[in-house]
Design a protein around this motif. Structure first.
Motif, PDB file in Angstrom:
ATOM      1  N   LEU A   1      -3.060  15.999  -7.171  1.00  0.00           N
ATOM      2  CA  LEU A   1      -3.750  14.717  -7.021  1.00  0.00           C
ATOM      3  C   LEU A   1      -3.159  13.950  -5.849  1.00  0.00           C
ATOM      4  O   LEU A   1      -1.942  13.745  -5.773  1.00  0.00           O
ATOM      5  CB  LEU A   1      -3.607  13.894  -8.305  1.00  0.00           C
ATOM      6  CG  LEU A   1      -4.228  12.498  -8.318  1.00  0.00           C
ATOM      7  CD1 LEU A   1      -5.734  12.563  -8.130  1.00  0.00           C
ATOM      8  CD2 LEU A   1      -3.881  11.767  -9.611  1.00  0.00           C
ATOM      9  N   GLY A   2      -4.010  13.552  -4.913  1.00  0.00           N
ATOM     10  CA  GLY A   2      -3.588  12.728  -3.794  1.00  0.00           C
ATOM     11  C   GLY A   2      -4.359  11.426  -3.790  1.00  0.00           C
ATOM     12  O   GLY A   2      -5.589  11.428  -3.905  1.00  0.00           O
ATOM     13  N   LEU A   3      -3.647  10.290  -3.668  1.00  0.00           N
ATOM     14  CA  LEU A   3      -4.282   8.977  -3.761  1.00  0.00           C
ATOM     15  C   LEU A   3      -3.772   8.036  -2.667  1.00  0.00           C
ATOM     16  O   LEU A   3      -2.596   8.086  -2.283  1.00  0.00           O
ATOM     17  CB  LEU A   3      -4.007   8.331  -5.121  1.00  0.00           C
ATOM     18  CG  LEU A   3      -4.615   9.006  -6.360  1.00  0.00           C
ATOM     19  CD1 LEU A   3      -4.032   8.399  -7.626  1.00  0.00           C
ATOM     20  CD2 LEU A   3      -6.132   8.892  -6.354  1.00  0.00           C
TER      21      LEU A   3
ATOM     22  N   PHE B   1       0.853  -1.191   0.000  1.00  0.00           N
ATOM     23  CA  PHE B   1       0.000   0.000   0.000  1.00  0.00           C
ATOM     24  C   PHE B   1       0.889   1.241   0.000  1.00  0.00           C
ATOM     25  O   PHE B   1       1.998   1.216   0.542  1.00  0.00           O
ATOM     26  CB  PHE B   1      -0.891   0.037   1.252  1.00  0.00           C
ATOM     27  CG  PHE B   1      -1.740  -1.187   1.448  1.00  0.00           C
ATOM     28  CD1 PHE B   1      -2.984  -1.296   0.849  1.00  0.00           C
ATOM     29  CD2 PHE B   1      -1.285  -2.242   2.241  1.00  0.00           C
ATOM     30  CE1 PHE B   1      -3.770  -2.415   1.039  1.00  0.00           C
ATOM     31  CE2 PHE B   1      -2.066  -3.372   2.435  1.00  0.00           C
ATOM     32  CZ  PHE B   1      -3.312  -3.452   1.828  1.00  0.00           C
ATOM     33  N   ASP B   2       0.387   2.324  -0.581  1.00  0.00           N
ATOM     34  CA  ASP B   2       1.103   3.592  -0.415  1.00  0.00           C
ATOM     35  C   ASP B   2       0.151   4.771  -0.559  1.00  0.00           C
ATOM     36  O   ASP B   2      -0.975   4.645  -1.055  1.00  0.00           O
ATOM     37  CB  ASP B   2       2.321   3.708  -1.352  1.00  0.00           C
ATOM     38  CG  ASP B   2       1.988   3.728  -2.824  1.00  0.00           C
ATOM     39  OD1 ASP B   2       0.937   4.274  -3.214  1.00  0.00           O
ATOM     40  OD2 ASP B   2       2.805   3.218  -3.620  1.00  0.00           O
ATOM     41  N   MET B   3       0.620   5.908  -0.088  1.00  0.00           N
ATOM     42  CA  MET B   3      -0.067   7.187  -0.268  1.00  0.00           C
ATOM     43  C   MET B   3       0.827   8.076  -1.118  1.00  0.00           C
ATOM     44  O   MET B   3       2.024   8.190  -0.830  1.00  0.00           O
ATOM     45  CB  MET B   3      -0.352   7.850   1.084  1.00  0.00           C
ATOM     46  CG  MET B   3      -1.358   7.116   1.940  1.00  0.00           C
ATOM     47  SD  MET B   3      -1.755   8.022   3.469  1.00  0.00           S
ATOM     48  CE  MET B   3      -0.157   7.973   4.293  1.00  0.00           C
ATOM     49  N   THR B   4       0.258   8.689  -2.143  1.00  0.00           N
ATOM     50  CA  THR B   4       1.036   9.517  -3.048  1.00  0.00           C
ATOM     51  C   THR B   4       0.393  10.894  -3.202  1.00  0.00           C
ATOM     52  O   THR B   4      -0.829  11.052  -3.095  1.00  0.00           O
ATOM     53  CB  THR B   4       1.149   8.870  -4.444  1.00  0.00           C
ATOM     54  OG1 THR B   4      -0.169   8.652  -4.984  1.00  0.00           O
ATOM     55  CG2 THR B   4       1.885   7.547  -4.360  1.00  0.00           C
ATOM     56  N   GLY B   5       1.229  11.866  -3.442  1.00  0.00           N
ATOM     57  CA  GLY B   5       0.777  13.212  -3.775  1.00  0.00           C
ATOM     58  C   GLY B   5       1.544  13.689  -4.983  1.00  0.00           C
ATOM     59  O   GLY B   5       2.760  13.443  -5.093  1.00  0.00           O
ATOM     60  N   GLU B   6       0.876  14.358  -5.911  1.00  0.00           N
ATOM     61  CA  GLU B   6       1.566  14.776  -7.122  1.00  0.00           C
ATOM     62  C   GLU B   6       1.041  16.102  -7.643  1.00  0.00           C
ATOM     63  O   GLU B   6      -0.105  16.492  -7.389  1.00  0.00           O
ATOM     64  CB  GLU B   6       1.443  13.720  -8.222  1.00  0.00           C
ATOM     65  CG  GLU B   6       0.043  13.593  -8.796  1.00  0.00           C
ATOM     66  CD  GLU B   6      -0.076  12.394  -9.714  1.00  0.00           C
ATOM     67  OE1 GLU B   6      -0.275  12.610 -10.922  1.00  0.00           O
ATOM     68  OE2 GLU B   6       0.006  11.251  -9.224  1.00  0.00           O
ATOM     69  N   TYR B   7       1.912  16.768  -8.365  1.00  0.00           N
ATOM     70  CA  TYR B   7       1.562  18.000  -9.073  1.00  0.00           C
ATOM     71  C   TYR B   7       1.629  17.720 -10.565  1.00  0.00           C
ATOM     72  O   TYR B   7       2.629  17.193 -11.061  1.00  0.00           O
ATOM     73  CB  TYR B   7       2.533  19.116  -8.710  1.00  0.00           C
ATOM     74  CG  TYR B   7       2.361  20.356  -9.562  1.00  0.00           C
ATOM     75  CD1 TYR B   7       1.248  21.183  -9.418  1.00  0.00           C
ATOM     76  CD2 TYR B   7       3.313  20.691 -10.528  1.00  0.00           C
ATOM     77  CE1 TYR B   7       1.087  22.312 -10.198  1.00  0.00           C
ATOM     78  CE2 TYR B   7       3.162  21.828 -11.307  1.00  0.00           C
ATOM     79  CZ  TYR B   7       2.040  22.629 -11.141  1.00  0.00           C
ATOM     80  OH  TYR B   7       1.884  23.742 -11.924  1.00  0.00           O
ATOM     81  N   ARG B   8       0.567  18.061 -11.255  1.00  0.00           N
ATOM     82  CA  ARG B   8       0.496  17.876 -12.698  1.00  0.00           C
ATOM     83  C   ARG B   8       0.669  19.261 -13.328  1.00  0.00           C
ATOM     84  O   ARG B   8      -0.190  20.126 -13.186  1.00  0.00           O
ATOM     85  CB  ARG B   8      -0.841  17.228 -13.071  1.00  0.00           C
ATOM     86  CG  ARG B   8      -1.042  15.893 -12.333  1.00  0.00           C
ATOM     87  CD  ARG B   8      -2.487  15.438 -12.356  1.00  0.00           C
ATOM     88  NE  ARG B   8      -2.913  15.036 -13.677  1.00  0.00           N
ATOM     89  CZ  ARG B   8      -2.763  13.814 -14.185  1.00  0.00           C
ATOM     90  NH1 ARG B   8      -2.188  12.870 -13.446  1.00  0.00           N
ATOM     91  NH2 ARG B   8      -3.183  13.514 -15.384  1.00  0.00           N
TER      92      ARG B   8
END
Length: 245
Positions: A111-113, A60-67
């Motif tokens: 986007l955070g997932l 499992f992981d938690m990710t945050g990104e800028y597009r």
């Protein structure tokens, strides 16, 4: 895969390839608008995350990104006719000339997932995997411009940000460089929700309408990442014995 630590950090870069489901504006209610094109240009994406390897096949992981900044472009056309036309707080009556609207804007997305992955059996040192995630997206529409060339009209939209439920599915390949580092190449389909500009106003302030709706934004993303497994160190090489005479 081979040796894995329970906790890992990850970083990734990639190319976002967004798709727009449809666009609409308030004037669509009062004439027969035909959308000829709508789309968002490709842009880079950058992200980080933290994860947990639950066992040899589930993580499992938690990710945050800028597009990064992406260019939104669209255009429509509508026929002329007679009747009453409402645009914002203004009513217009009489004969209407045909026209077109050419829309441009910049779009930025965060986007955070929260993701779960299943690692499949390793083949030739490469581990395929599948995954899915849910989370939130924040989509900003900035600097929108609506140009109607046949009617010598230009409108400008206020900036606006929409926050949506988001989800994604993944497929990828992972390669263990050593017990601590894994390279990760993946494809992701992401549903980011809807975007919208703020109120759109004529350059001379003569009229306005509520905004441009950019609906059903999805994206086909290609990503290259690195995972660092914490708690593992690469063993130092054993020194060669020295012969003494």
């Amino acid at each position: 895969m081979g040796c894995t630590g329970p906790v890992y950090l990850k970083g990734f870069v990639g190319a976002a390839n967004p798709v727009v489901g449809n666009i609409s504006t308030e004037p669509f209610q009062y004439n027969d608008f035909i959308v000829e094109h709508e789309g968002i240009k490709s842009s880079p994406l950058f992200g980080v995350g933290i994860g947990y390897q639950f066992n040899t096949w589930l993580r499992f992981d938690m990710t945050g990104e800028y597009r990064g900044d992406a260019l939104f472009v669209a255009h429509d056309r509508y026929p002329g006719g007679n009747g009453t036309f409402n645009r914002g707080s203004n009513d217009f009556a009489g004969e209407f000339l045909p026209g077109t609207n050419e829309y441009t804007a910049n779009m930025k997305t965060w986007l955070g997932l929260f993701n779960a992955y299943v690692d499949l059996p390793t083949v030739l040192c490469v581990t395929p995997y599948v995954g899915a995630g849910i989370g939130m997206s924040s989509i900003s529409v900035l600097g929108l411009k609506d140009v109607n060339v046949p009617n010598n009209s230009v409108f400008y939209g206020a900036d606006n940000t929409e926050t949506n439920f988001a989800w994604a599915v993944y497929g990828g390949l992972a390669y263990d460089v050593n017990p601590s580092v894994t390279l990760d190449l993946s494809y992701r389909y992401a549903d980011l929700g809807d975007a919208r500009s703020g109120t759109v106003t004529a350059y001379d302030g003569s009229s306005s309408y509520a905004g441009v709706n950019i609906d059903d934004v999805t994206s086909h993303d290609l990503m290259l990442g690195v995972r660092w497994k914490l708690g593992h160190t690469v063993a130092a090489p054993v020194p060669m014995p020295v012969a003494f005479k």
